[in-house]
Design a protein around this motif. Structure first.
Motif, PDB file in Angstrom:
ATOM      1  N   GLU A   1       0.835  -1.204   0.000  1.00  0.00           N
ATOM      2  CA  GLU A   1       0.000   0.000   0.000  1.00  0.00           C
ATOM      3  C   GLU A   1       0.864   1.245   0.000  1.00  0.00           C
ATOM      4  N   GLY A   2       0.495   2.199  -0.828  1.00  0.00           N
ATOM      5  CA  GLY A   2       1.207   3.462  -0.884  1.00  0.00           C
ATOM      6  C   GLY A   2       2.499   3.418  -1.676  1.00  0.00           C
ATOM      7  N   ARG A   3       2.805   2.271  -2.267  1.00  0.00           N
ATOM      8  CA  ARG A   3       4.045   2.144  -3.037  1.00  0.00           C
ATOM      9  C   ARG A   3       3.919   2.930  -4.337  1.00  0.00           C
ATOM     10  N   PRO A   4       4.955   3.694  -4.726  1.00  0.00           N
ATOM     11  CA  PRO A   4       4.911   4.393  -6.007  1.00  0.00           C
ATOM     12  C   PRO A   4       4.904   3.396  -7.163  1.00  0.00           C
ATOM     13  N   VAL A   5       4.441   3.834  -8.307  1.00  0.00           N
ATOM     14  CA  VAL A   5       4.487   2.979  -9.488  1.00  0.00           C
ATOM     15  C   VAL A   5       5.954   2.692  -9.792  1.00  0.00           C
ATOM     16  N   ALA A   6       6.298   1.407  -9.886  1.00  0.00           N
ATOM     17  CA  ALA A   6       7.705   1.016 -10.009  1.00  0.00           C
ATOM     18  C   ALA A   6       8.374   1.588 -11.249  1.00  0.00           C
ATOM     19  N   ARG A   7       7.616   1.808 -12.309  1.00  0.00           N
ATOM     20  CA  ARG A   7       8.261   2.308 -13.533  1.00  0.00           C
ATOM     21  C   ARG A   7       8.756   3.749 -13.368  1.00  0.00           C
ATOM     22  N   ASN A   8       8.315   4.413 -12.302  1.00  0.00           N
ATOM     23  CA  ASN A   8       8.749   5.779 -12.027  1.00  0.00           C
ATOM     24  C   ASN A   8       9.927   5.820 -11.057  1.00  0.00           C
ATOM     25  N   LEU A   9      10.576   4.661 -10.851  1.00  0.00           N
ATOM     26  CA  LEU A   9      11.689   4.579  -9.905  1.00  0.00           C
ATOM     27  C   LEU A   9      13.018   4.411 -10.627  1.00  0.00           C
TER      28      LEU A   9
ATOM     29  N   THR B   1      15.255   7.235  -6.585  1.00  0.00           N
ATOM     30  CA  THR B   1      14.715   8.459  -7.158  1.00  0.00           C
ATOM     31  C   THR B   1      13.316   8.155  -7.672  1.00  0.00           C
ATOM     32  N   VAL B   2      12.333   8.896  -7.191  1.00  0.00           N
ATOM     33  CA  VAL B   2      10.940   8.703  -7.573  1.00  0.00           C
ATOM     34  C   VAL B   2      10.508   9.898  -8.408  1.00  0.00           C
ATOM     35  N   SER B   3       9.978   9.628  -9.599  1.00  0.00           N
ATOM     36  CA  SER B   3       9.464  10.680 -10.478  1.00  0.00           C
ATOM     37  C   SER B   3       7.948  10.622 -10.473  1.00  0.00           C
ATOM     38  N   GLU B   4       7.332  11.730 -10.172  1.00  0.00           N
ATOM     39  CA  GLU B   4       5.874  11.832 -10.168  1.00  0.00           C
ATOM     40  C   GLU B   4       5.447  12.707 -11.338  1.00  0.00           C
TER      41      GLU B   4
ATOM     42  N   TYR C   1      11.786  13.252  -6.307  1.00  0.00           N
ATOM     43  CA  TYR C   1      12.441  13.292  -5.003  1.00  0.00           C
ATOM     44  C   TYR C   1      13.309  12.059  -4.840  1.00  0.00           C
ATOM     45  N   GLN C   2      14.266  12.154  -3.925  1.00  0.00           N
ATOM     46  CA  GLN C   2      15.193  11.048  -3.677  1.00  0.00           C
ATOM     47  C   GLN C   2      15.171  10.691  -2.205  1.00  0.00           C
ATOM     48  N   VAL C   3      15.357   9.418  -1.947  1.00  0.00           N
ATOM     49  CA  VAL C   3      15.443   8.929  -0.585  1.00  0.00           C
ATOM     50  C   VAL C   3      16.487   7.821  -0.535  1.00  0.00           C
ATOM     51  N   GLU C   4      17.274   7.821   0.516  1.00  0.00           N
ATOM     52  CA  GLU C   4      18.255   6.758   0.691  1.00  0.00           C
ATOM     53  C   GLU C   4      17.628   5.691   1.577  1.00  0.00           C
TER      54      GLU C   4
ATOM     55  N   ILE D   1      17.142 -11.495   0.168  1.00  0.00           N
ATOM     56  CA  ILE D   1      16.710 -10.224   0.753  1.00  0.00           C
ATOM     57  C   ILE D   1      15.710 -10.501   1.865  1.00  0.00           C
ATOM     58  N   ASP D   2      16.016  -9.991   3.053  1.00  0.00           N
ATOM     59  CA  ASP D   2      15.117 -10.152   4.189  1.00  0.00           C
ATOM     60  C   ASP D   2      14.219  -8.929   4.337  1.00  0.00           C
ATOM     61  N   THR D   3      14.751  -7.762   3.993  1.00  0.00           N
ATOM     62  CA  THR D   3      13.972  -6.530   4.025  1.00  0.00           C
ATOM     63  C   THR D   3      14.386  -5.665   2.833  1.00  0.00           C
ATOM     64  N   ALA D   4      13.381  -5.171   2.105  1.00  0.00           N
ATOM     65  CA  ALA D   4      13.627  -4.300   0.950  1.00  0.00           C
ATOM     66  C   ALA D   4      13.025  -2.924   1.247  1.00  0.00           C
ATOM     67  N   PRO D   5      13.522  -1.886   0.593  1.00  0.00           N
ATOM     68  CA  PRO D   5      12.881  -0.569   0.743  1.00  0.00           C
ATOM     69  C   PRO D   5      11.396  -0.659   0.378  1.00  0.00           C
ATOM     70  N   TRP D   6      10.555   0.074   1.080  1.00  0.00           N
ATOM     71  CA  TRP D   6       9.107  -0.033   0.873  1.00  0.00           C
ATOM     72  C   TRP D   6       8.702   0.295  -0.556  1.00  0.00           C
ATOM     73  N   GLN D   7       9.470   1.146  -1.237  1.00  0.00           N
ATOM     74  CA  GLN D   7       9.133   1.502  -2.618  1.00  0.00           C
ATOM     75  C   GLN D   7       9.292   0.310  -3.559  1.00  0.00           C
ATOM     76  N   LEU D   8      10.054  -0.679  -3.129  1.00  0.00           N
ATOM     77  CA  LEU D   8      10.340  -1.848  -3.956  1.00  0.00           C
ATOM     78  C   LEU D   8       9.747  -3.129  -3.390  1.00  0.00           C
ATOM     79  N   THR D   9       8.670  -2.995  -2.628  1.00  0.00           N
ATOM     80  CA  THR D   9       8.029  -4.148  -2.031  1.00  0.00           C
ATOM     81  C   THR D   9       7.200  -4.885  -3.076  1.00  0.00           C
ATOM     82  N   VAL D  10       7.300  -6.210  -3.068  1.00  0.00           N
ATOM     83  CA  VAL D  10       6.414  -7.027  -3.891  1.00  0.00           C
ATOM     84  C   VAL D  10       5.601  -7.922  -2.969  1.00  0.00           C
TER      85      VAL D  10
END
Length: 138
Positions: A63-71, A92-95, A105-108, A122-131
């Motif tokens: 939930e709330g994950r950006p569209v992956a193609r914009n990453l 880097t997320v492009s909206e 915007y960018q987030v580390e 992978i045990d934990t991935a960034p939330w933007q890349l959650t599947v």
């Protein structure tokens, strides 16, 4: 003027022929994170989930994950220990849209990996890349 034209042509050639980054070795934590991120961005959740631990496959919130193609994901650093590793990335997320054009915007963030046999998962991935394998797409 001719010198400026040559510089512009060379700069354009460099930008247009950069291509994809070389794949890192799949036996390394960074290589696993790279392949996982590429699979998520390509929309191949089955391939991405193959790089996850069983626990990571079961704890999923997309939930709330950006569209992956914009990453865009860039490797920052890797810390490897005998049984675990951290792969720090810059996401880097492009909206699209907005009154002034596209926003970016960018987030580390970090991938947490654990050793599995001779490889890494992978045990934990960034939330933007959650599947969420097996969950219906909305």
């Amino acid at each position: 003027m001719a010198a400026i034209a040559v510089i512009v042509i060379v700069a354009l050639a460099v930008v247009l022929t950069r291509g994809e980054p070389a794949p890192l070795a799949e036996s390394t934590p960074a290589g696993v994170a790279q392949r996982y991120a590429a699979a998520v961005i390509a929309g191949d959740e089955a391939a991405a989930s193959a790089y996850l631990t069983p626990a990571a496959r079961n704890k999923c919130t997309a939930e709330g994950r950006p569209v992956a193609r914009n990453l865009r994901v860039t490797l920052v650093s890797t810390t490897e220990r005998p049984d675990s590793a951290d792969v720090r990335v810059l996401i880097t997320v492009s909206e699209p849209g907005g009154p002034f054009g596209s926003a970016e915007y960018q987030v580390e963030d970090v991938f947490d990996l654990v050793r599995s046999g001779n490889g890494w998962l992978i045990d934990t991935a960034p939330w933007q890349l959650t599947v969420c394998p097996g969950q219906a797409k909305q």
